[in-house]
Design an enzyme around this catalytic site. Structure first.
Site, PDB file in Angstrom:
ATOM      1  CE  LYS A 180      -3.348   2.243   2.758  1.00 58.61           C
ATOM      2  NZ  LYS A 180      -4.653   2.298   3.692  1.00 58.61           N
ATOM      3  CE  LYS A 236      -5.938   1.915  -0.541  1.00 60.22           C
ATOM      4  NZ  LYS A 236      -6.309   2.379   1.011  1.00 60.22           N
TER       5      LYS A 236
HETATM    6  C1  PBG Z   1      -7.419   3.463   5.573  1.00 60.13           C
HETATM    7  C2  PBG Z   1      -7.651   3.329   4.192  1.00 60.13           C
HETATM    8  C3  PBG Z   1      -7.642   4.142   3.253  1.00 60.13           C
HETATM    9  C4  PBG Z   1      -8.031   3.772   2.123  1.00 60.13           C
HETATM   10  C5  PBG Z   1      -8.393   2.485   2.200  1.00 60.13           C
HETATM   11  N1  PBG Z   1      -8.351   2.246   3.843  1.00 60.13           N
HETATM   12  C6  PBG Z   1      -7.078   5.546   3.223  1.00 60.13           C
HETATM   13  C7  PBG Z   1      -5.652   6.145   3.664  1.00 60.13           C
HETATM   14  O1  PBG Z   1      -4.884   5.116   3.641  1.00 60.13           O
HETATM   15  O2  PBG Z   1      -5.228   7.061   3.840  1.00 60.13           O
HETATM   16  C8  PBG Z   1      -8.122   4.406   0.797  1.00 60.13           C
HETATM   17  C9  PBG Z   1      -9.136   3.930  -0.236  1.00 60.13           C
HETATM   18  C10 PBG Z   1      -9.466   5.027  -1.454  1.00 60.13           C
HETATM   19  O3  PBG Z   1      -9.035   5.960  -1.428  1.00 60.13           O
HETATM   20  O4  PBG Z   1     -10.325   4.400  -1.960  1.00 60.13           O
HETATM   21  N2  PBG Z   1      -8.029   3.070   6.402  1.00 60.13           N
END
Ligand code: PBG
Length: 326
Positions: free
Chosen positions: A197, A251
């Site tokens: 991520k 991601k």
């Molecule tokens: C954190 C989380 C995020 C997303 C999914 N889980 C935000 C982040 O890491 O700041 C982002 C998902 C998206 O942008 O569609 N709980």
């Protein structure tokens, strides 16, 4: 020898020929719909930076999942937006926390007919907006956070989640969660690890969706990955599988097709990609201006993710494009 000898266009001549030789498929079963449920609402509220996406009440969430199921989408991932936030994010593991309440309602209504996933993180629940608890310096304390992730996992599994999906990028989070689940008797709850991520600017609209603003400089680069790196992603993915991840995720999606492909080659567990909020909103914004055909671009991107090696894709387009898929 006729020229040109090679004529790949022969197989592109008719729709039926193209259909016959298509290498990759995109089907409804490959899509997972992310959904938001907010504790304070009495009516669903559209998220302004994500047209067509809503913060739901529990009742409107159930209606939305009814509609998804009617369209053939049977996997969802749930994000909770609590009424109150605090320093440790305690509503994330409270049995009456919004994610647990909504998950129980989903489990009661749909049982095992759908796959209920819960995002497992603290950022929606902490008053500082970070994905873990902070130490005296204001940095996220990795190991204290792991204890809380274990509690969240157990609360989510108890509520009826089939899959918990830790997204906080703490070291050791998969092992800590697996151990907590097993000790509590939830050895059948699966873990979808947000393994690779990246610290991405594409999460902007999501932070509107969950009402999060991040203290201390407004970024997560201290725990999410640097987009410069791919070897680091493979290391994270290998670690998560070794720690017990049942599935791994990359991601954001379109900026990381190379990572999806490398992950698919590296491990045997299912590899998912998250087509994130910014990816959804960019397509919507350009389509609204009449500059692109939004659903066509969405389909092309999601198919490309399948071609890169994604077994399934989390996408806000799931409901809208289901009708175009088998
Ligand atoms: C954190 C989380 C995020 C997303 C999914 N889980 C935000 C982040 O890491 O700041 C982002 C998902 C998206 O942008 O569609 N709980």
């Amino acid at each position: 020898m006729p020229f040109p000898a090679e004529r790949p266009r022969r197989l592109r001549r008719t729709e039926a020929l193209r259909h016959l030789v298509a290498e990759t498929t995109l089907q409804r079963r490959h899509l997972i719909a992310p959904l938001f449920v907010a504790e304070t609402l009495t009516e669903p509220r559209e998220i302004s930076s994500m047209p067509g996406q809503f913060q739901h009440t529990v009742a409107s969430l159930l209606a939305e999942v009814d509609e998804l199921v009617a369209r053939g989408i049977t996997s969802i991932i749930l994000f909770g937006v609590p009424a109150t936030k605090d320093a440790t994010g305690s509503q994330a593991w409270a049995d009456e926390g919004i994610c647990q309440v909504a998950t129980r309602a989903l489990a009661a209504r749909f049982g095992d007919d759908i796959v209920i996933m819960n995002d497992l993180c603290l950022d929606e629940y902490t008053d500082h907006g970070h994905c873990g608890v902070l130490d005296a310096r204001g940095d996220v304390d990795n190991d204290l956070t792991l204890e809380l992730y274990g509690k969240i996992a157990v609360a989510q599994a108890r509520a009826g989640a089939h899959v918990v999906a830790p997204s906080g990028m703490m070291d050791g989070q998969i092992e800590a969660i697996r151990r907590a689940l097993d000790e509590a008797g939830y050895d059948q709850a699966a873990i979808l690890a947000y393994a690779a991520k990246y610290a991405s600017a594409l999460y902007g609209p999501f932070r509107d969706a969950v009402a999060v603003s991040i203290a201390g400089g407004g970024h997560r680069r201290g725990y999410q990955q640097d987009p410069a790196n791919i070897r680091e992603s493979l290391r994270e993915i290998r670690l998560d599988v070794a720690e017990g991840a049942d599935m791994v995720m990359v991601k954001p999606a379109m900026t990381n097709l190379d990572v999806v492909a490398a992950a698919r080659a590296e491990v045997d567990v299912p590899v998912f990609a998250y087509h994130v909020s910014g990816e959804y909103s960019m397509i919507h914004a350009a389509a609204e201006k009449g500059w692109i055909d939004g659903p066509a671009v969405a389909l092309e991107q999601l198919l490309s993710l399948r071609r890169a090696g994604a077994d399934a894709i989390l996408t806000y387009f799931a409901k809208d494009i289901a009708g175009r898929l088998s």
